[in-house]
Design an enzyme around this catalytic site. Structure first.
Site, short mmCIF file in Angstrom:
data_model
loop_
_atom_site.label_atom_id
_atom_site.label_comp_id
_atom_site.label_asym_id
_atom_site.label_seq_id
_atom_site.Cartn_x
_atom_site.Cartn_y
_atom_site.Cartn_z
N TYR A 8 0.84 -1.19 0.00
CA TYR A 8 0.00 0.00 0.00
C TYR A 8 0.88 1.24 0.00
O TYR A 8 1.74 1.41 0.88
CB TYR A 8 -0.90 0.02 1.23
N HIS B 219 -11.02 4.45 5.87
CA HIS B 219 -9.90 3.56 5.53
C HIS B 219 -9.39 2.77 6.73
O HIS B 219 -8.41 2.02 6.61
CB HIS B 219 -8.76 4.39 4.92
N ARG C 254 -4.41 7.85 -9.81
CA ARG C 254 -3.72 6.65 -9.36
C ARG C 254 -4.53 5.42 -9.81
O ARG C 254 -5.67 5.56 -10.27
CB ARG C 254 -3.56 6.64 -7.84
N ASN D 57 -5.73 1.46 -8.54
CA ASN D 57 -5.84 0.48 -7.47
C ASN D 57 -6.27 -0.84 -8.10
O ASN D 57 -6.91 -0.85 -9.15
CB ASN D 57 -6.85 0.94 -6.42
N GLU E 8 -9.12 -0.10 -10.69
CA GLU E 8 -9.83 1.17 -10.57
C GLU E 8 -8.89 2.31 -10.93
O GLU E 8 -7.82 2.46 -10.32
CB GLU E 8 -10.32 1.38 -9.14
N TYR F 123 -7.21 -9.00 2.85
CA TYR F 123 -8.06 -7.80 2.74
C TYR F 123 -8.65 -7.68 1.33
O TYR F 123 -9.80 -7.25 1.16
CB TYR F 123 -7.26 -6.55 3.07
N LYS F 124 -7.88 -8.04 0.33
CA LYS F 124 -8.36 -7.95 -1.05
C LYS F 124 -9.26 -9.12 -1.42
O LYS F 124 -9.76 -9.19 -2.55
CB LYS F 124 -7.18 -7.86 -2.02
#
Length: 316
Positions: free
Chosen positions: A21, A171, A201, A203, A243, A294-295
């Site tokens: 991250y 977050h 950016r 993601n 994204e 988490y993903k």
């Protein structure tokens, strides 16, 4: 190998062989808030269906966001007509405005700042003409708050739940985000955003299936697909979800517009490009377990790796 136009335009997100991250934002060139891809008509149809059937899940706003919503509408309409002049027109004559979507053959006449001349709130109206999800964050007391948004294609989060939350609270669930101080550093970066200098950016995550609308409210529908991934079906069933996120400071209200354009690419197409296949494999192998968890990748990561290995060996 001859790449398709869709593959050439796919926003492949990786630059190295590891992933952590970070705030990987860069100045946006060109500074356009939106993009139009081959999937435009299909995705607009899906967005409008979700907004009709699940409006409170897909749109939220506080009344005091009205001025910022009008700023977003004007910015997006201007960008659409500037960057895609054959598909969109935007004419201003004093307070009277005419917006034409030639792709949908729709025309709307309205008066700027007059809500009665639009069929929906400004953010809800313009969001129905773009593939991007539109999030509006207002700044006060040295913080940012998600005070309005049109979100049809969330990656495992809920607009209704997060509505009104501060940046750090939104977050908080990301592992290591607070402990490593990333939340404070990114918040300070956002607070320093200047009008006229937008940032962007990328993601990424993996998706079992090809649903665009993976909201928390429908997890019972799509979450179980993670258990259906096999070595044999991974190429077709698993998708890289990217994204493209953009950040714009709005000059009149000082709010921040956060646009999210979601792209899906099946694994079997991703590995057609040798460098992408090598790099993606290395990233998955090295990916820390807390990030994979988490993903939502943990349940089927090994099957994806096995699929790539078998394709490399010519077994599949």
């Amino acid at each position: 190998m001859k790449l398709t136009e869709e593959m050439k335009r796919f926003p492949y997100p990786f630059k190295g062989d590891t992933y952590r991250y970070t705030n990987n934002s860069t100045l946006l060139t060109p500074p356009s808030s939106i993009d139009i891809t081959e999937g435009y008509l299909k995705e607009i149809q899906l967005k409008r269906a979700l907004l009709t059937e699940h409006h409170s899940r897909s749109f939220q706003s506080f009344p005091y966001t009205n001025k910022a919503q009008w700023e977003v509408l004007e910015l997006v309409m201007t960008d659409l007509s500037t960057y895609f002049p054959k598909s969109f027109s935007f004419k201003k004559e004093g307070q009277n405005h005419v917006f034409i979507n030639h792709l949908l053959q729709e025309e709307c006449e309205f008066k700027m700042w007059d809500e009665t001349t639009l069929p929906f709130e400004p953010l809800d109206f313009i969001g129905r003409h773009v593939q991007e999800d539109l999030i509006l964050m207002l700044q006060r007391d040295g913080d940012l708050y998600l005070d309005a948004g049109q979100l049809c294609f969330p990656a495992n989060w809920s607009l209704a739940f997060n509505h009104g939350m501060s940046f750090k609270n939104i977050h908080f669930p990301i592992p290591g985000f607070k402990e490593e101080g990333l939340d404070e550093r990114i918040l300070q970066f956002l607070l320093r955003l200047e009008a006229g200098n937008p940032w962007g950016r990328k993601n990424w995550s993996l998706m079992a299936g090809n649903r665009m609308d993976t909201s928390l409210e429908t997890f019972d529908v799509w979450g179980k697909d993670r258990k259906k991934v096999t070595v044999d079906n991974a190429g077709e069933f698993v998708h890289l979800r990217v994204e493209v996120q953009k950040l714009f400071r709005l000059p009149r209200t000082n709010a921040i517009l956060f646009t999210i354009h979601t792209h899906l690419l099946p694994l079997e197409e991703l590995i057609e490009i040798p460098e992408w296949k090598r790099q993606f494999y290395q990233i998955l192998v090295e990916l820390p377990s807390h990030i994979a968890e988490y993903k939502g990748i943990s349940l089927y990561k090994d099957k994806v790796l096995a699929y790539i290995e078998k394709k490399e060996d010519g077994v599949l």
